[in-house]
Design a protein around this motif. Structure first.
Motif, PDB file in Angstrom:
ATOM      1  N   LEU A  60      -8.832  -1.917  -1.842  1.00 51.35           N
ATOM      2  CA  LEU A  60      -8.768  -3.462  -1.707  1.00 51.35           C
ATOM      3  C   LEU A  60      -7.751  -4.487  -1.957  1.00 51.35           C
ATOM      4  O   LEU A  60      -6.669  -5.319  -1.235  1.00 51.35           O
ATOM      5  N   THR A  61      -7.044  -3.969  -3.418  1.00 52.34           N
ATOM      6  CA  THR A  61      -6.674  -5.149  -3.856  1.00 52.34           C
ATOM      7  C   THR A  61      -5.216  -5.131  -3.670  1.00 52.34           C
ATOM      8  O   THR A  61      -4.543  -5.825  -3.649  1.00 52.34           O
ATOM      9  N   GLN A  62      -4.458  -3.485  -3.190  1.00 52.77           N
ATOM     10  CA  GLN A  62      -3.468  -2.680  -3.172  1.00 52.77           C
ATOM     11  C   GLN A  62      -3.174  -3.192  -1.657  1.00 52.77           C
ATOM     12  O   GLN A  62      -2.308  -3.928  -1.137  1.00 52.77           O
ATOM     13  N   GLU A  63      -4.046  -3.563  -0.706  1.00 53.87           N
ATOM     14  CA  GLU A  63      -4.258  -3.699   0.489  1.00 53.87           C
ATOM     15  C   GLU A  63      -3.357  -5.469   0.527  1.00 53.87           C
ATOM     16  O   GLU A  63      -3.192  -5.814   1.294  1.00 53.87           O
ATOM     17  N   LEU A  64      -4.948  -5.741   0.015  1.00 59.24           N
ATOM     18  CA  LEU A  64      -4.167  -7.496  -0.090  1.00 59.24           C
ATOM     19  C   LEU A  64      -3.021  -7.838  -0.601  1.00 59.24           C
ATOM     20  O   LEU A  64      -2.278  -9.423  -0.499  1.00 59.24           O
ATOM     21  N   ARG A  65      -2.227  -7.410  -1.879  1.00 61.80           N
ATOM     22  CA  ARG A  65      -1.282  -8.057  -1.881  1.00 61.80           C
ATOM     23  C   ARG A  65      -0.181  -7.518  -1.533  1.00 61.80           C
ATOM     24  O   ARG A  65       0.401  -8.130  -1.619  1.00 61.80           O
ATOM     25  N   HIS A  66      -0.488  -6.343  -0.451  1.00 62.00           N
ATOM     26  CA  HIS A  66       0.934  -5.770   0.410  1.00 62.00           C
ATOM     27  C   HIS A  66       1.329  -6.848   1.207  1.00 62.00           C
ATOM     28  O   HIS A  66       1.918  -7.216   2.050  1.00 62.00           O
ATOM     29  N   LEU A  67      -0.311  -6.801   2.027  1.00 59.08           N
ATOM     30  CA  LEU A  67      -1.039  -8.572   3.111  1.00 59.08           C
ATOM     31  C   LEU A  67       0.275  -9.870   2.215  1.00 59.08           C
ATOM     32  O   LEU A  67       1.172 -10.289   2.980  1.00 59.08           O
ATOM     33  N   GLU A  68      -0.141 -10.328   1.260  1.00 60.42           N
ATOM     34  CA  GLU A  68       0.662 -11.586   1.128  1.00 60.42           C
ATOM     35  C   GLU A  68       1.716 -10.910   0.187  1.00 60.42           C
ATOM     36  O   GLU A  68       2.355 -12.115   0.576  1.00 60.42           O
ATOM     37  N   GLU A  69       2.312 -10.454   0.056  1.00 55.73           N
ATOM     38  CA  GLU A  69       3.793  -9.934  -0.205  1.00 55.73           C
ATOM     39  C   GLU A  69       4.231  -9.766   1.016  1.00 55.73           C
ATOM     40  O   GLU A  69       5.578 -10.710   0.801  1.00 55.73           O
ATOM     41  N   ILE A  70       4.711  -9.480   1.931  1.00 54.65           N
ATOM     42  CA  ILE A  70       4.985  -9.465   3.182  1.00 54.65           C
ATOM     43  C   ILE A  70       4.089 -10.708   4.526  1.00 54.65           C
ATOM     44  O   ILE A  70       4.312 -10.827   4.989  1.00 54.65           O
ATOM     45  N   GLY A  71       3.344 -11.433   3.647  1.00 55.40           N
ATOM     46  CA  GLY A  71       3.199 -13.406   3.894  1.00 55.40           C
ATOM     47  C   GLY A  71       2.783 -13.433   5.364  1.00 55.40           C
ATOM     48  O   GLY A  71       2.184 -14.090   5.755  1.00 55.40           O
ATOM     49  N   LEU A  72       1.993 -12.151   5.591  1.00 52.16           N
ATOM     50  CA  LEU A  72       0.429 -12.475   6.048  1.00 52.16           C
ATOM     51  C   LEU A  72      -1.125 -12.970   6.057  1.00 52.16           C
ATOM     52  O   LEU A  72      -1.648 -13.247   7.012  1.00 52.16           O
ATOM     53  N   VAL A  73      -0.777 -12.927   4.747  1.00 49.52           N
ATOM     54  CA  VAL A  73      -2.159 -13.434   3.752  1.00 49.52           C
ATOM     55  C   VAL A  73      -2.328 -14.021   2.692  1.00 49.52           C
ATOM     56  O   VAL A  73      -0.893 -14.187   1.931  1.00 49.52           O
ATOM     57  N   ALA A  74      -2.792 -15.592   2.624  1.00 53.43           N
ATOM     58  CA  ALA A  74      -3.146 -16.483   1.169  1.00 53.43           C
ATOM     59  C   ALA A  74      -3.852 -16.144   0.626  1.00 53.43           C
ATOM     60  O   ALA A  74      -5.262 -15.625   0.488  1.00 53.43           O
ATOM     61  N   ARG A  75      -3.657 -16.422  -0.832  1.00 55.50           N
ATOM     62  CA  ARG A  75      -4.622 -16.292  -1.847  1.00 55.50           C
ATOM     63  C   ARG A  75      -5.006 -17.388  -2.010  1.00 55.50           C
ATOM     64  O   ARG A  75      -4.020 -17.730  -3.070  1.00 55.50           O
ATOM     65  N   THR A  76      -6.032 -17.859  -2.495  1.00 57.14           N
ATOM     66  CA  THR A  76      -6.504 -19.259  -2.524  1.00 57.14           C
ATOM     67  C   THR A  76      -7.161 -18.842  -3.979  1.00 57.14           C
ATOM     68  O   THR A  76      -8.374 -18.346  -3.495  1.00 57.14           O
ATOM     69  N   GLU A  77      -6.909 -19.383  -5.169  1.00 54.20           N
ATOM     70  CA  GLU A  77      -8.391 -19.422  -6.208  1.00 54.20           C
ATOM     71  C   GLU A  77      -8.620 -21.072  -5.757  1.00 54.20           C
ATOM     72  O   GLU A  77      -8.366 -21.747  -6.174  1.00 54.20           O
ATOM     73  N   LEU A  78      -9.835 -20.493  -6.714  1.00 48.23           N
ATOM     74  CA  LEU A  78     -11.390 -21.536  -6.139  1.00 48.23           C
ATOM     75  C   LEU A  78     -11.582 -21.825  -7.669  1.00 48.23           C
ATOM     76  O   LEU A  78     -11.478 -21.116  -8.683  1.00 48.23           O
ATOM     77  N   ASP A  79     -11.365 -23.784  -7.792  1.00 50.10           N
ATOM     78  CA  ASP A  79     -11.390 -24.398  -9.484  1.00 50.10           C
ATOM     79  C   ASP A  79     -12.813 -23.932  -9.130  1.00 50.10           C
ATOM     80  O   ASP A  79     -13.827 -24.881  -8.918  1.00 50.10           O
ATOM     81  N   ASP A  80     -13.913 -23.447  -9.834  1.00 52.29           N
ATOM     82  CA  ASP A  80     -15.061 -22.824 -10.050  1.00 52.29           C
ATOM     83  C   ASP A  80     -15.083 -22.214 -10.771  1.00 52.29           C
ATOM     84  O   ASP A  80     -14.433 -21.315 -11.596  1.00 52.29           O
ATOM     85  N   THR A  81     -16.590 -21.881 -11.728  1.00 54.07           N
ATOM     86  CA  THR A  81     -17.235 -21.342 -12.971  1.00 54.07           C
ATOM     87  C   THR A  81     -16.754 -19.463 -13.010  1.00 54.07           C
ATOM     88  O   THR A  81     -16.803 -18.954 -13.209  1.00 54.07           O
ATOM     89  N   HIS A  82     -16.923 -19.243 -11.500  1.00 50.68           N
ATOM     90  CA  HIS A  82     -16.815 -17.990 -10.912  1.00 50.68           C
ATOM     91  C   HIS A  82     -16.005 -17.435 -10.815  1.00 50.68           C
ATOM     92  O   HIS A  82     -15.116 -16.100 -10.777  1.00 50.68           O
ATOM     93  N   ARG A  83     -14.308 -18.032 -11.120  1.00 50.07           N
ATOM     94  CA  ARG A  83     -12.992 -17.534 -10.700  1.00 50.07           C
ATOM     95  C   ARG A  83     -13.009 -16.939  -9.732  1.00 50.07           C
ATOM     96  O   ARG A  83     -11.669 -15.637  -9.299  1.00 50.07           O
TER      97      ARG A  83
END
Length: 119
Positions: A60-83
């Motif tokens: 799943l990590t590989q799939e998401l990274r690939h989709l992020e690299e090709i500009g289809l998916v955005a990854r947003t880090e949330l500002d909470d204690t659970h990272r």
């Protein structure tokens, strides 16, 4: 196919084909399912993993990274204690999701459960 669209396709036998390149980019085993999940709503990593069972964390990590690299998916880090991290479709991803929705409808209309009959 309309003449306008047909004229955009490269000549058969040439190496350049944006359709083939796109299908190769989204042709991963789980990629269509990941895109489908994100079409419905944004998801945290663990939500995606539970929804897409039995996908492994690594895959799943590989799939998401690939989709992020090709500009289809955005990854947003949330500002909470659970990272936590939230994944969503980009505008490019949403436009592809519309096309995949049309392919889905076509598949429902033409799929009879027999892969050999697809030819």
């Amino acid at each position: 196919m309309s003449e306008q669209i047909a004229s955009l396709w490269r000549l058969p036998g040439t190496q350049e084909c944006p359709v083939a390149d796109t299908l190769k980019s989204i042709g991963g085993k789980h990629t269509p399912r990941v895109l489908h999940c994100l079409t419905v709503k944004d998801h945290h990593f663990l939500e995606l993993q539970r929804t897409l069972k039995p996908i492994s964390r690594k895959v799943l990590t590989q799939e998401l990274r690939h989709l992020e690299e090709i500009g289809l998916v955005a990854r947003t880090e949330l500002d909470d204690t659970h990272r936590r991290v939230r994944y969503s479709l980009t505008s490019k991803g949403r436009s592809l999701a519309e096309i995949l929705g049309q392919i889905y409808l076509w598949a429902l209309e033409h799929h009879d459960g027999n892969a050999a009959s697809a030819a």
